[in-house]
Design a protein around this motif. Structure first.
Motif, PDB file in Angstrom:
ATOM      1  N   LEU A   3       0.842  -1.168  -0.006  1.00  0.00           N
ATOM      2  CA  LEU A   3       0.042   0.078  -0.024  1.00  0.00           C
ATOM      3  C   LEU A   3       0.943   1.303  -0.130  1.00  0.00           C
ATOM      4  N   GLN A   4       0.467   2.151  -0.699  1.00  0.00           N
ATOM      5  CA  GLN A   4       0.973   3.558  -0.894  1.00  0.00           C
ATOM      6  C   GLN A   4       0.360   4.757  -0.644  1.00  0.00           C
ATOM      7  N   ALA A   5       0.496   5.471   0.515  1.00  0.00           N
ATOM      8  CA  ALA A   5      -0.427   6.428   0.645  1.00  0.00           C
ATOM      9  C   ALA A   5       0.054   7.862   0.110  1.00  0.00           C
ATOM     10  N   SER A   6      -0.932   8.812  -0.243  1.00  0.00           N
ATOM     11  CA  SER A   6      -0.349  10.004  -0.527  1.00  0.00           C
ATOM     12  C   SER A   6      -1.483  10.990  -0.429  1.00  0.00           C
ATOM     13  N   GLY A   7      -1.138  12.392  -0.782  1.00  0.00           N
ATOM     14  CA  GLY A   7      -2.188  13.226  -0.831  1.00  0.00           C
ATOM     15  C   GLY A   7      -2.105  14.152   0.634  1.00  0.00           C
ATOM     16  N   ARG A  37      -5.341   6.980  11.783  1.00  0.00           N
ATOM     17  CA  ARG A  37      -4.348   8.098  11.944  1.00  0.00           C
ATOM     18  C   ARG A  37      -3.793   8.001  13.332  1.00  0.00           C
ATOM     19  N   GLN A  38      -2.653   8.783  13.416  1.00  0.00           N
ATOM     20  CA  GLN A  38      -1.683   8.640  14.559  1.00  0.00           C
ATOM     21  C   GLN A  38      -1.292  10.217  14.963  1.00  0.00           C
ATOM     22  N   TYR A  94      -2.633   6.530   7.750  1.00  0.00           N
ATOM     23  CA  TYR A  94      -2.262   5.348   7.305  1.00  0.00           C
ATOM     24  C   TYR A  94      -3.358   4.559   6.755  1.00  0.00           C
ATOM     25  N   CYS A  95      -3.188   4.146   5.431  1.00  0.00           N
ATOM     26  CA  CYS A  95      -4.241   3.060   4.835  1.00  0.00           C
ATOM     27  C   CYS A  95      -3.768   1.841   5.105  1.00  0.00           C
ATOM     28  N   ALA A  96      -4.680   0.673   5.132  1.00  0.00           N
ATOM     29  CA  ALA A  96      -4.716  -0.484   5.860  1.00  0.00           C
ATOM     30  C   ALA A  96      -5.557  -1.504   5.103  1.00  0.00           C
ATOM     31  N   THR A 120       0.970   9.187   5.542  1.00  0.00           N
ATOM     32  CA  THR A 120       0.888  10.669   4.698  1.00  0.00           C
ATOM     33  C   THR A 120       0.644  11.575   5.772  1.00  0.00           C
ATOM     34  N   GLN A 121       1.537  12.565   5.975  1.00  0.00           N
ATOM     35  CA  GLN A 121       1.313  13.693   7.067  1.00  0.00           C
ATOM     36  C   GLN A 121      -0.078  14.520   6.808  1.00  0.00           C
TER      37      GLN A 121
END
Length: 126
Positions: A3-7, A37-38, A94-96, A120-121
């Motif tokens: 998985l690759q998170a972006s945006g 999220r964290q 985070y995506c999971a 992704t922040q």
């Protein structure tokens, strides 16, 4: 699945962002997907989830009505549209993915997701 998170990015309070999560592999439609999220000093928390078909979604109380999760199985992608952002939404998102054998309501439980993106922040500040 990878998985690759972006945006993510910096946005003012009241603004919007759209997060994307691209998944590898040919079996994306077999996974429920979630966003978590964290924030600094806090535990990772559930934000939103969507089942395999996209027909069932779940949201945390803190984001319901402001965030929308969606997926495009043809593109192996899941999205999180975030509107009316607040400073307390600041976190790493985070995506999971969770392999599931049915189209049941997606899980809210962090430990039930087997695959995680790198995060992704998102920073909401004026």
């Amino acid at each position: 699945v990878q998985l690759q998170a972006s945006g993510g990015g910096l946005v003012q309070p009241g603004g919007s962002l759209r997060l994307s999560c691209a998944a590898s592999g040919r079996t994306f439609s077999r996974y429920s997907m979630g966003w978590f999220r964290q924030a600094p000093g806090k535990e990772r928390e559930f934000v939103a989830a969507i089942n395999r078909s996209g027909g069932s979604t779940e949201y945390s109380d803190s984001v319901r009505g402001r965030f929308t999760i969606s997926r495009d199985n043809a593109k192996n992608a899941v999205y999180l549209q975030m509107n009316s952002l607040k400073p307390e939404d600041t976190a790493v998102y985070y995506c999971a993915a969770r392999p599931t054998i049915s189209t049941a309501v997606p899980s809210r439980v962090t430990g039930e997701y087997d695959y995680w993106g790198q995060g992704t922040q998102v920073t909401v500040s004026s």
